[in-house]
Design a protein around this motif. Structure first.
Motif, PDB file in Angstrom:
ATOM      1  N   GLU A  46      27.114  54.435  -5.683  1.00 23.23           N
ATOM      2  CA  GLU A  46      26.113  55.505  -5.654  1.00 23.23           C
ATOM      3  C   GLU A  46      25.091  55.311  -6.781  1.00 23.23           C
ATOM      4  N   LEU A  47      25.573  54.989  -7.965  1.00 22.16           N
ATOM      5  CA  LEU A  47      24.692  54.760  -9.099  1.00 22.16           C
ATOM      6  C   LEU A  47      23.741  53.593  -8.823  1.00 22.16           C
ATOM      7  N   VAL A  48      24.289  52.494  -8.333  1.00 27.77           N
ATOM      8  CA  VAL A  48      23.480  51.307  -8.051  1.00 27.77           C
ATOM      9  C   VAL A  48      22.495  51.588  -6.925  1.00 27.77           C
ATOM     10  N   SER A  49      22.932  52.296  -5.916  1.00 27.31           N
ATOM     11  CA  SER A  49      22.045  52.634  -4.796  1.00 27.31           C
ATOM     12  C   SER A  49      20.870  53.478  -5.270  1.00 27.31           C
ATOM     13  N   GLU A  50      21.150  54.455  -6.113  1.00 32.95           N
ATOM     14  CA  GLU A  50      20.076  55.304  -6.649  1.00 32.95           C
ATOM     15  C   GLU A  50      19.123  54.491  -7.529  1.00 32.95           C
ATOM     16  N   TYR A  51      19.682  53.577  -8.300  1.00 37.63           N
ATOM     17  CA  TYR A  51      18.846  52.723  -9.145  1.00 37.63           C
ATOM     18  C   TYR A  51      17.929  51.860  -8.284  1.00 37.63           C
ATOM     19  N   ALA A  52      18.492  51.253  -7.254  1.00 39.77           N
ATOM     20  CA  ALA A  52      17.699  50.414  -6.348  1.00 39.77           C
ATOM     21  C   ALA A  52      16.601  51.237  -5.686  1.00 39.77           C
ATOM     22  N   LYS A  53      16.952  52.410  -5.229  1.00 40.37           N
ATOM     23  CA  LYS A  53      15.968  53.281  -4.582  1.00 40.37           C
ATOM     24  C   LYS A  53      14.845  53.646  -5.552  1.00 40.37           C
ATOM     25  N   ALA A  54      15.213  53.973  -6.785  1.00 40.41           N
ATOM     26  CA  ALA A  54      14.218  54.361  -7.792  1.00 40.41           C
ATOM     27  C   ALA A  54      13.271  53.206  -8.121  1.00 40.41           C
ATOM     28  N   HIS A  55      13.746  51.974  -7.935  1.00 42.79           N
ATOM     29  CA  HIS A  55      12.934  50.794  -8.225  1.00 42.79           C
ATOM     30  C   HIS A  55      12.412  50.141  -6.946  1.00 42.79           C
ATOM     31  N   ASN A  56      12.455  50.885  -5.860  1.00 46.43           N
ATOM     32  CA  ASN A  56      11.914  50.427  -4.578  1.00 46.43           C
ATOM     33  C   ASN A  56      12.459  49.050  -4.200  1.00 46.43           C
ATOM     34  N   SER A  85      15.995  46.834  -2.416  1.00 44.80           N
ATOM     35  CA  SER A  85      17.217  46.909  -1.626  1.00 44.80           C
ATOM     36  C   SER A  85      18.403  46.545  -2.520  1.00 44.80           C
ATOM     37  N   LEU A  86      19.596  46.891  -2.083  1.00 44.84           N
ATOM     38  CA  LEU A  86      20.787  46.501  -2.837  1.00 44.84           C
ATOM     39  C   LEU A  86      20.899  44.984  -2.907  1.00 44.84           C
ATOM     40  N   THR A  87      20.570  44.322  -1.819  1.00 42.34           N
ATOM     41  CA  THR A  87      20.624  42.865  -1.801  1.00 42.34           C
ATOM     42  C   THR A  87      19.697  42.279  -2.857  1.00 42.34           C
ATOM     43  N   GLU A  88      18.460  42.737  -2.900  1.00 44.76           N
ATOM     44  CA  GLU A  88      17.500  42.238  -3.898  1.00 44.76           C
ATOM     45  C   GLU A  88      17.986  42.524  -5.314  1.00 44.76           C
ATOM     46  N   LEU A  89      18.489  43.732  -5.515  1.00 50.47           N
ATOM     47  CA  LEU A  89      18.947  44.128  -6.843  1.00 50.47           C
ATOM     48  C   LEU A  89      20.084  43.236  -7.328  1.00 50.47           C
TER      49      LEU A  89
END
Length: 77
Positions: free
Chosen positions: A16-26, A28-32
């Motif tokens: 959840e934390l990582v997903s929110e971080y990825a979303k905040a930085h526009n 994807s989880l894969t890119e992150l």
């Protein structure tokens, strides 16, 4: 270019934390995750290069070097 899939497990709260971080930085989880791993590898290579340059400098008993000399040392690595 062919691609592979890597699967790993993380706790739900971390996902959840990582997903929110990825979303905040526009991102994807894969890119992150891909960028984080590649950045980590690059940082480690950079550190080893620096450590090797320092070792070479000490072996040559150099007290200080110019930018040009530093670049030459790094090219030796």
């Amino acid at each position: 270019m062919s691609q592979s899939t890597i699967t790993f497990r993380i706790p739900d709260d971390e996902k959840e934390l990582v997903s929110e971080y990825a979303k905040a930085h526009n991102s994807s989880l894969t890119e992150l995750y891909r960028n984080a791993v590649l950045d980590k590898i690059e940082d480690e290579i950079d550190l080893k290069t620096l450590q090797n340059a320092i070792k070479i400098s000490k072996e040559k008993k150099e007290m200080g070097i110019s930018q040009d000399e530093l670049e030459e040392l790094l090219n030796e690595v």
